[in-house]
Design an enzyme around this catalytic site. Sequence first.
Site, PDB file in Angstrom:
ATOM      1  N   LYS A 197      35.989  55.059  39.818  1.00 59.16           N
ATOM      2  CA  LYS A 197      35.189  55.072  38.528  1.00 59.16           C
ATOM      3  C   LYS A 197      35.399  56.749  38.135  1.00 59.16           C
ATOM      4  O   LYS A 197      35.282  56.752  36.711  1.00 59.16           O
ATOM      5  CB  LYS A 197      33.698  54.753  38.884  1.00 59.16           C
ATOM      6  N   ASN A 213      36.188  45.943  31.547  1.00 58.31           N
ATOM      7  CA  ASN A 213      35.037  45.907  32.267  1.00 58.31           C
ATOM      8  C   ASN A 213      35.024  45.457  33.963  1.00 58.31           C
ATOM      9  O   ASN A 213      34.387  45.618  34.556  1.00 58.31           O
ATOM     10  CB  ASN A 213      33.910  44.900  31.569  1.00 58.31           C
ATOM     11  N   TYR A 236      34.814  53.001  45.565  1.00 59.55           N
ATOM     12  CA  TYR A 236      34.226  52.948  44.176  1.00 59.55           C
ATOM     13  C   TYR A 236      33.899  54.251  43.366  1.00 59.55           C
ATOM     14  O   TYR A 236      34.407  54.233  42.238  1.00 59.55           O
ATOM     15  CB  TYR A 236      32.790  52.331  44.464  1.00 59.55           C
TER      16      TYR A 236
HETATM   17  P1  NAI Z   1      29.718  41.102  37.988  1.00 56.81           P
HETATM   18  O1  NAI Z   1      30.346  40.969  39.519  1.00 56.81           O
HETATM   19  O2  NAI Z   1      28.622  40.599  37.296  1.00 56.81           O
HETATM   20  O3  NAI Z   1      30.817  40.769  37.136  1.00 56.81           O
HETATM   21  C1  NAI Z   1      32.274  41.172  37.295  1.00 56.81           C
HETATM   22  C2  NAI Z   1      33.423  40.276  36.846  1.00 56.81           C
HETATM   23  O4  NAI Z   1      34.646  40.815  37.024  1.00 56.81           O
HETATM   24  C3  NAI Z   1      33.158  39.068  37.559  1.00 56.81           C
HETATM   25  O5  NAI Z   1      33.076  37.820  36.543  1.00 56.81           O
HETATM   26  C4  NAI Z   1      34.569  38.952  38.307  1.00 56.81           C
HETATM   27  O6  NAI Z   1      34.921  37.600  38.310  1.00 56.81           O
HETATM   28  C5  NAI Z   1      35.342  39.683  37.404  1.00 56.81           C
HETATM   29  N1  NAI Z   1      36.547  40.166  38.282  1.00 56.81           N
HETATM   30  C6  NAI Z   1      36.557  40.940  39.642  1.00 56.81           C
HETATM   31  N2  NAI Z   1      37.671  41.155  39.882  1.00 56.81           N
HETATM   32  C7  NAI Z   1      38.609  40.702  38.716  1.00 56.81           C
HETATM   33  C8  NAI Z   1      40.113  40.904  38.658  1.00 56.81           C
HETATM   34  N3  NAI Z   1      40.740  41.258  39.429  1.00 56.81           N
HETATM   35  N4  NAI Z   1      40.451  40.403  37.390  1.00 56.81           N
HETATM   36  C9  NAI Z   1      39.620  39.959  36.310  1.00 56.81           C
HETATM   37  N5  NAI Z   1      38.386  39.807  36.409  1.00 56.81           N
HETATM   38  C10 NAI Z   1      38.097  40.213  37.816  1.00 56.81           C
HETATM   39  O7  NAI Z   1      29.628  42.628  37.858  1.00 56.81           O
HETATM   40  P2  NAI Z   1      28.878  43.622  36.889  1.00 56.81           P
HETATM   41  O8  NAI Z   1      27.623  44.275  37.315  1.00 56.81           O
HETATM   42  O9  NAI Z   1      28.729  42.886  35.599  1.00 56.81           O
HETATM   43  O10 NAI Z   1      30.136  44.752  36.541  1.00 56.81           O
HETATM   44  C11 NAI Z   1      30.820  44.958  35.465  1.00 56.81           C
HETATM   45  C12 NAI Z   1      31.346  46.352  35.428  1.00 56.81           C
HETATM   46  O11 NAI Z   1      30.449  47.233  35.285  1.00 56.81           O
HETATM   47  C13 NAI Z   1      32.080  46.646  36.774  1.00 56.81           C
HETATM   48  O12 NAI Z   1      33.345  47.504  36.513  1.00 56.81           O
HETATM   49  C14 NAI Z   1      31.127  47.547  37.464  1.00 56.81           C
HETATM   50  O13 NAI Z   1      31.791  48.402  38.399  1.00 56.81           O
HETATM   51  C15 NAI Z   1      30.580  48.429  36.239  1.00 56.81           C
HETATM   52  N6  NAI Z   1      29.310  48.853  36.620  1.00 56.81           N
HETATM   53  C16 NAI Z   1      28.389  47.995  37.091  1.00 56.81           C
HETATM   54  C17 NAI Z   1      26.922  48.379  37.402  1.00 56.81           C
HETATM   55  C18 NAI Z   1      25.828  47.439  37.750  1.00 56.81           C
HETATM   56  O14 NAI Z   1      24.996  48.111  38.396  1.00 56.81           O
HETATM   57  N7  NAI Z   1      25.829  46.192  37.829  1.00 56.81           N
HETATM   58  C19 NAI Z   1      26.601  49.886  37.133  1.00 56.81           C
HETATM   59  C20 NAI Z   1      27.840  50.693  36.842  1.00 56.81           C
HETATM   60  C21 NAI Z   1      28.951  50.026  36.399  1.00 56.81           C
END
Ligand code: NAI
Length: 254
Positions: free
Chosen positions: A159, A89, A155
Site C-alpha cells: 500500500k 481497488n 500489506y
Molecule cells: P473485499 O475482500 O471485500 O473485496 C476485495 C475484492 O477484490 C474481492 O471481491 C476479491 O474477489 C477481489 N480480488 C482479490 N484478488 C483479486 C485479483 N487477483 N484480481 C481481481 N480481483 C481480486 O475487500 P475490501 O475491504 O472491499 O477491499 C478493497 C480494497 O480496499 C483493497 O485494496 C483493500 O486493501 C483496500 N482497503 C480496505 C480497507 C478495509 O478496512 N476494508 C481499508 C483500507 C484499504
Amino acid sequence: MTNLTGKVALVTGAASGLGKAAASALAKAGAAVLLTDCDLAGEEAAAGLVAAGLKASFRLHDVTSEADWAAAVAHAVDDFGRLDILVNNAGISGGRHALMEHSLEAWRHTLSINLDGVFLGLRHAGPPIAAAGGGSIINVSSILGKVGMAGAAAYCASKGGVTLLTKAAALEWAPLQIRVNSIHPGFVETPLVANALAASDDGNALRDALITAHPLGRMGLPAEIAAAILFLASDAASFMTGAELVVDGGYTAQ
Ligand code: NAI
C-alpha cells in the site's frame, strides 16, 4: 459537479466491499461501469445495477494477469465506447505474518495483487484514458500505506508502494490531463476485515481495538469510502492530482 453522465469507468475488485460500493456510486452518478473481479459474484453486483436502470456490465478479471487487463480494458471500450475512469481497488489483506517467519511466497502473493495489479491497471488503462482526452484514476491504498502495522509487512509495503506509484503516475500524466490520486481508507468491516478478524485468536478484542483506534469511535462504511472515490472521479476534484485522500475517522491524525 459529481455528475458522471457520458463517462465510462472500470472498477476492479467490484464483487465485494469497497469496490462494489464504488461501482454503485459511480453508476448512480451516471457513469457506465465495467465491474471486474476474479470472483463471479461480481456478475450479480452488475446485474443489480442494471436492474435498477443503471449502465453496468461484469467481466472476470485477475488483476495480476496482463492478458486479463488487456481484455478487460478492451471490453470496457468495446461495450461503452471509451474509458475515462479507473478505480484500482482489488486487494487482499494477505493475512498476518510475523516478519521473522514471513515466507517469500506469501510476500510476493500480496505484492502481486496489491501493487503489481495497480501497475498493470495504469499500464493498460492509461492509453485509452489518454485517447479519451484525459480522465481520473483512483488507486485504493490504505491508512496502512501511510503508517505501519505489526504483522502486516507485505500489506503495508504494497500500500505504501501504491501511494508513491500514484504520485509518479500523476506527474507523468498531468500533461495528458489524467489525474491520478490515492485514497486511504481506515478500517471498514468488509469481508477483507471480517475474515482477518475471524482468523485471529481473539477477533472480538482485535475488533474493539480497531474501533478504539479510530477517534470517531467506529469503523467506516463502504458508502463513506465510495463517496470519496466518486469525488475523486468527478470534476469536483478537477484540480487534484498526486494527492492522498485520507478517509479514516481520524486514525492517522494521531
Ligand atoms: P473485499 O475482500 O471485500 O473485496 C476485495 C475484492 O477484490 C474481492 O471481491 C476479491 O474477489 C477481489 N480480488 C482479490 N484478488 C483479486 C485479483 N487477483 N484480481 C481481481 N480481483 C481480486 O475487500 P475490501 O475491504 O472491499 O477491499 C478493497 C480494497 O480496499 C483493497 O485494496 C483493500 O486493501 C483496500 N482497503 C480496505 C480497507 C478495509 O478496512 N476494508 C481499508 C483500507 C484499504
